[in-house]
Design an enzyme around this catalytic site. Structure first.
Site, PDB file in Angstrom:
ATOM      1  N   ASP A   1       9.890   2.616   0.867  1.00  0.00           N
ATOM      2  CA  ASP A   1       8.689   2.440   0.043  1.00  0.00           C
ATOM      3  C   ASP A   1       8.445   3.654  -0.847  1.00  0.00           C
ATOM      4  OD1 ASP A   1       8.244  -0.044   1.173  1.00  0.00           O
ATOM      5  OD2 ASP A   1       7.000   0.771   2.783  1.00  0.00           O
TER       6      ASP A   1
ATOM      7  N   ALA B   1       0.826  -1.205   0.000  1.00  0.00           N
ATOM      8  CA  ALA B   1       0.000   0.000   0.000  1.00  0.00           C
ATOM      9  C   ALA B   1       0.863   1.257   0.000  1.00  0.00           C
ATOM     10  CB  ALA B   1      -0.935  -0.003   1.206  1.00  0.00           C
TER      11      ALA B   1
END
Length: 306
Positions: A244, A40
Site C-alpha cells: 500500500d 485508507a
C-alpha cells in the site's frame, strides 16, 4: 488531487513466534490496534508523500470509526467524503511472525456501503487521479474508474485482492498495479510469468502495468518503456502495508507530474521504509524521508522495447 474510494479498517496486530497452521492456536503477549484498510493505507501514504488526497468511504458509528477518521486527518487526508454506516467499522486481524511475514483476516463491515456515487462530479477531471483497490464492492470500484476516465481523470487500480476485471474497466485504466499472481490472473495467462503477463496487459489495453515482486522489486511495462526497479537494502521488521505504501507513493509522484520511472523508484523506497517498522499507516514514510533515501536505491534496468 488524488481521490481514493476504498476500504478503511481497524487493524489488530499480533506479533507471534510463527503463524498458526490450520486448526492451531498460537499465543502471544498482547496486540496493538493500528489504522488499516488498503484504501485508507494508500490514501495516507499518498498524503504523506506530499499529495492532496480525499478519501471516499464508510466507517461505523463506533469508537473505531471516530479514531480512524482522526488518524486519516492526522496523516493529511481530507475526510469530507468519509460517511457513517449502520454497519460496524471494518476490522482486520493480522498475525506477524519473527521473519516479518503476515497472515490477515478482514471483516468488511461498513466498507460494503462505499459506492462510486459518493464522488462528486466536480472533483473529477484532468487534474485528478482516482486511485482504487479491491476491498470494497467490485462493481463500485469498477464504476468509479470508468466514470473517472470518461471525465478525463487519471485512473489507477491496485487489483488486490485478485479477481477478474471486465475489459471495459481495463480499457479505462491508465495504471494497473498487481503482484505476480494477480498479473497472471488478470491477463488470463497462468504460468507465463510476470513480465509476459505485464506485456500482454499493457499491449492489449493500452495501460501501464506494474508488477510488484516482493523482495525482488518491481517491473513496469508501458506503451513506450519497460523497466525493472530493485529494492532498497533493508532489514525488514514487518511487511504489513508495504504494498500500500508502494501504491500510495507511486500515485503521489504521478499526480505531481513525475515520469513513470521516477514514480517507481519513489514507490520502491516508500515500500522498503514501511517494512522497517510495525504496522501499515503507522510505518509509512514522509516525502522528505523518501527523497533522502532515493540515492541509496540501486539503478533500474531497462527491459527492452515494448
Amino acid at each position: 488531487m488524488i481521490i481514493v474510494p476504498g476500504s478503511v479498517n481497524a487493524d489488530l496486530l499480533f506479533k507471534v513466534a510463527r503463524l498458526p497452521r490450520p486448526g492451531e492456536t498460537v499465543l502471544c503477549p498482547g496486540y496493538v490496534m493500528a489504522p488499516g484498510g488498503k484504501g485508507a493505507n494508500q490514501a495516507a501514504a499518498a498524503a504523506k508523500a506530499g499529495a492532496d488526497v480525499r478519501f471516499v468511504g464508510h466507517v461505523g458509528d463506533d469508537a473505531y470509526g471516530s479514531v480512524l477518521r482522526g488518524l486519516l486527518q492526522d496523516a493529511g487526508v481530507g475526510c469530507e467524503l468519509l460517511a457513517v454506516s449502520r454497519r460496524p467499522t471494518a476490522i482486520a486481524v493480522i498475525g506477524v511472525d519473527e521473519a516479518g511475514e503476515n497472515a490477515i483476516i478482514v471483516g468488511s463491515g461498513a466498507n460494503l456501503d462505499t459506492a462510486a456515487h459518493q464522488i462528486p462530479d466536480a472533483l473529477l477531471g484532468p487534474g485528478t487521479t482516482v486511485l482504487c483497490q479491491n476491498e470494497i464492492r467490485r462493481e463500485e470500484t469498477f464504476a468509479a474508474l470508468v466514470r473517472a476516465k470518461a471525465r478525463g481523470a487519471r485512473t489507477v487500480l491496485n487489483m488486490a485482492p485478485a479477481g477478474p476485471v471486465p475489459a471495459e474497466v481495463l480499457r479505462a485504466l491508465d495504471v494497473l498495479v498487481v503482484n505476480e499472481l494477480e498479473a497472471e490472473i488478470v491477463a488470463g495467462a497462468p504460468g507465463e510469468g510476470p513480465e509476459a503477463a505485464a506485456r500482454l496487459l499493457a499491449g492489449r489495453h493500452g495501460l501501464a502495468c506494474i508488477v510488484t515482486l516482493g523482495g525482488a522489486g518491481c517491473l513496469a511495462v508501458a506503451r513506450a518503456e519497460a523497466w525493472r526497479v530493485p529494492v532498497l537494502p533493508i532489514r525488514p521488521v514487518d511487511t504489513t502495508g508495504a504494498g500500500d505504501a508502494f501504491v500510495g507513493a507511486l500515485a503521489a509522484w504521478l499526480d505531481g507530474g513525475a515520469p513513470l520511472l521516477d514514480a517507481l523508484r519513489a514507490a520502491s523506497v516508500a515500500a522498503a521504509c514501511t517494512c522497517e517498522a510495525v504496522g501499515a499507516q503507522t510505518a509509512q514514510p514522509r516525502r522528505a524521508v523518501i527523497e533522502a533515501r532515493l540515492p541509496d536505491l540501486p539503478p533500474a534496468t531497462a527491459l527492452g522495447s515494448v
